[in-house]
Design a protein around this motif. Structure first.
Motif, PDB file in Angstrom:
ATOM      1  N   ARG A 203       0.844  -1.187   0.000  1.00 36.82           N
ATOM      2  CA  ARG A 203       0.000   0.000   0.000  1.00 36.82           C
ATOM      3  C   ARG A 203       0.888   1.250   0.000  1.00 36.82           C
ATOM      4  N   VAL A 204       0.304   2.387  -0.347  1.00 42.28           N
ATOM      5  CA  VAL A 204       1.055   3.634  -0.485  1.00 42.28           C
ATOM      6  C   VAL A 204       0.803   4.539   0.724  1.00 42.28           C
ATOM      7  N   VAL A 205       1.879   5.118   1.261  1.00 48.06           N
ATOM      8  CA  VAL A 205       1.760   6.120   2.325  1.00 48.06           C
ATOM      9  C   VAL A 205       1.311   7.429   1.682  1.00 48.06           C
ATOM     10  N   THR A 206       0.114   7.873   2.025  1.00 46.70           N
ATOM     11  CA  THR A 206      -0.428   9.093   1.407  1.00 46.70           C
ATOM     12  C   THR A 206      -0.333  10.310   2.313  1.00 46.70           C
ATOM     13  N   LYS A 207      -0.056  10.100   3.608  1.00 42.72           N
ATOM     14  CA  LYS A 207       0.160  11.244   4.494  1.00 42.72           C
ATOM     15  C   LYS A 207       1.043  10.821   5.659  1.00 42.72           C
ATOM     16  N   SER A 208       2.166  11.555   5.820  1.00 48.01           N
ATOM     17  CA  SER A 208       3.079  11.294   6.934  1.00 48.01           C
ATOM     18  C   SER A 208       3.888  12.545   7.225  1.00 48.01           C
ATOM     19  N   GLN A 209       4.428  12.611   8.412  1.00 42.67           N
ATOM     20  CA  GLN A 209       5.337  13.695   8.793  1.00 42.67           C
ATOM     21  C   GLN A 209       6.394  13.126   9.709  1.00 42.67           C
ATOM     22  N   ASP A 210       7.628  13.172   9.253  1.00 43.62           N
ATOM     23  CA  ASP A 210       8.739  12.586  10.008  1.00 43.62           C
ATOM     24  C   ASP A 210       8.421  11.120  10.325  1.00 43.62           C
ATOM     25  N   ASN A 211       8.277  10.802  11.609  1.00 41.17           N
ATOM     26  CA  ASN A 211       8.034   9.406  11.984  1.00 41.17           C
ATOM     27  C   ASN A 211       6.569   9.129  12.344  1.00 41.17           C
ATOM     28  N   ILE A 276       9.178   7.942   7.984  1.00 40.20           N
ATOM     29  CA  ILE A 276       8.509   7.273   6.877  1.00 40.20           C
ATOM     30  C   ILE A 276       8.026   8.342   5.900  1.00 40.20           C
ATOM     31  N   LYS A 277       8.466   8.251   4.656  1.00 41.60           N
ATOM     32  CA  LYS A 277       8.203   9.301   3.677  1.00 41.60           C
ATOM     33  C   LYS A 277       6.882   9.062   2.951  1.00 41.60           C
ATOM     34  N   GLU A 278       6.210  10.166   2.613  1.00 44.13           N
ATOM     35  CA  GLU A 278       5.012  10.061   1.777  1.00 44.13           C
ATOM     36  C   GLU A 278       5.405   9.478   0.422  1.00 44.13           C
ATOM     37  N   GLY A 279       4.555   8.619  -0.101  1.00 40.94           N
ATOM     38  CA  GLY A 279       4.843   7.951  -1.363  1.00 40.94           C
ATOM     39  C   GLY A 279       5.531   6.611  -1.197  1.00 40.94           C
ATOM     40  N   SER A 280       5.976   6.302   0.035  1.00 42.43           N
ATOM     41  CA  SER A 280       6.612   5.000   0.284  1.00 42.43           C
ATOM     42  C   SER A 280       5.598   3.882   0.144  1.00 42.43           C
ATOM     43  N   MET A 281       6.095   2.720  -0.231  1.00 44.53           N
ATOM     44  CA  MET A 281       5.275   1.510  -0.273  1.00 44.53           C
ATOM     45  C   MET A 281       5.458   0.769   1.040  1.00 44.53           C
TER      46      MET A 281
END
Length: 379
Positions: A203-211, A276-281
């Motif tokens: 799945r795709v990370v669609t929202k994150s900030q730092d950790n 964890i970066k936005e857009g990561s799988m």
């Protein structure tokens, strides 16, 4: 290289695990139970044994020697380098009123070490406030990704209440300690291994900030995670240690494992042990005892194959999540390593909240979770 090991169990006196030698200005690694390390008498008691020692303290989620893995105890490993020398530097993330900048702290700490003939850096970092991902990025920046660095974030059992570390003083919160090793004949090798298997869809990370992970595939991350855990979601955040995330971002060559340290019910988010970066799988992972034990053996073989000479010292750092899976069989992980490297090699280390090391065959260090890091040293 000469070593002496001691053990202190709660309410008991120090006892020797190996033959006592008169060591000269040893590097003394003191790993163990956080509450025991906070006892006001512990520093004086250990200092009385090694009067000219250099003491590195770190709280753990279990301390490791070749003989055992223990919880309510302290393991002490004193090392006398005969051909090499070391320099220790420290910083405290709680000493500033400004927002903690783990990247800057990591860079500054490495830059304080004289660079001439610097071969290796060992890190013992507090594990409650520091951003381990940013700490490693800062350290890599200071070395142009060309210095071997391994170590760990300190632990506090499965409590996650506080972690402590120090150099030559009473252990305290917020402290980061690094040890730079120097020497023409110094040889250091390492390996990392996990033993976790991904399952379910990517799945795709669609929202994150730092950790902090807020959304996966446009949905609240915590809700989705609870759906997968089912009944085990009632045991969060503890249950999350058994089901970490495999993370692969577009600008990184390899995937990395991230542990969920805590949850925020109000924001439907999860707090991870590293960025964890936005857009990561991302993908859920799981494991079993045999997979973890086999991974430790494979890691030890790799660490041994990367070197020319027999090691004198092995520093093992393994994740608390692995310890929870191993449970009553926790010592098997260490036994497999000892079987590979040899029973005459001094073994020390601990279970941690995050493991610091490069990927196998690389130099720039990373923050790992659910991993065992094996560092072998000789001179």
């Amino acid at each position: 290289m000469k070593t002496v090991q001691l053990k202190k169990v709660r309410n008991e006196k120090l006892r020797y695990l190996s033959e006592a030698h008169l060591l000269k200005e040893p590097l003394v690694l003191v790993f163990g139970d956080r509450k025991m390390l906070q006892d006001e008498n512990i520093y004086k008691e250990i200092r009385a044994v090694f009067k000219d020692g250099h003491f590195i303290f770190g709280s753990t989620s279990g301390d490791i020697t070749s003989n055992s893995v223990d919880d309510e105890s302290i393991s002490i490993t004193a090392i006398e380098f005969e051909k090499s020398n070391f320099i220790v530097k420290t910083a405290n993330v709680l000493n500033s009123d400004k927002k903690i900048n783990s990247n800057l702290i990591g860079r500054d700490l490495i830059q304080q070490l004289p660079q001439d003939n610097l071969k290796y850096v060992f890190v013992v970092s507090e594990g409650s406030f520091v951003n381990g991902s940013q700490l490693t990025i800062g350290m890599n920046t200071a070395t142009q990704d060309n210095l071997l660095i391994t170590g760990a974030l300190c632990g506090d059992g499965a409590n996650f209440e506080a972690t402590v570390a120090s150099y030559n003083q009473q252990p305290k919160e917020g402290e980061i300690v690094i040890v730079g090793l120097y020497g023409d004949t110094l040889e250091v090798s390492f390996a990392t291994n996990g033993g976790w298997t991904p399952f379910g869809p990517e799945r795709v990370v669609t929202k994150s900030q730092d950790n902090i992970l807020y959304e996966i595939d446009g949905k609240p991350a915590l809700d989705l995670y609870k759906t997968y855990l089912g009944e085990k979601s009632k045991e969060l955040p503890g249950a999350a240690l058994l089901y970490p995330l495999k993370v692969k971002s577009s600008d990184e060559k390899k995937s990395i494992v991230r542990t969920i340290l805590n949850i925020n019910e109000d924001e439907n988010s999860m707090i991870l042990a590293g960025d964890i970066k936005e857009g990561s799988m991302v993908q859920l992972m799981m494991t079993n005892v045999d997979s973890i034990v086999n991974a430790a053996e494979v890691g030890a073989v790799k660490a041994l194959n990367y070197r020319e000479n027999k090691p004198d010292l092995a520093i093992l750092v393994s994740c608390i999540g692995r310890k929870l899976v191993l449970d009553q069989r926790v010592e098997e992980e260490v036994e497999e390593v000892v079987e590979v490297i040899g029973k005459d090699v001094t073994v020390c280390g601990f279970y941690s909240y995050g493991e610091i090391a490069p990927f196998n065959g690389e130099k720039n260090c990373q923050l790992h979770n659910q991993t065992i890091v094996i560092t072998l040293i000789s001179e």
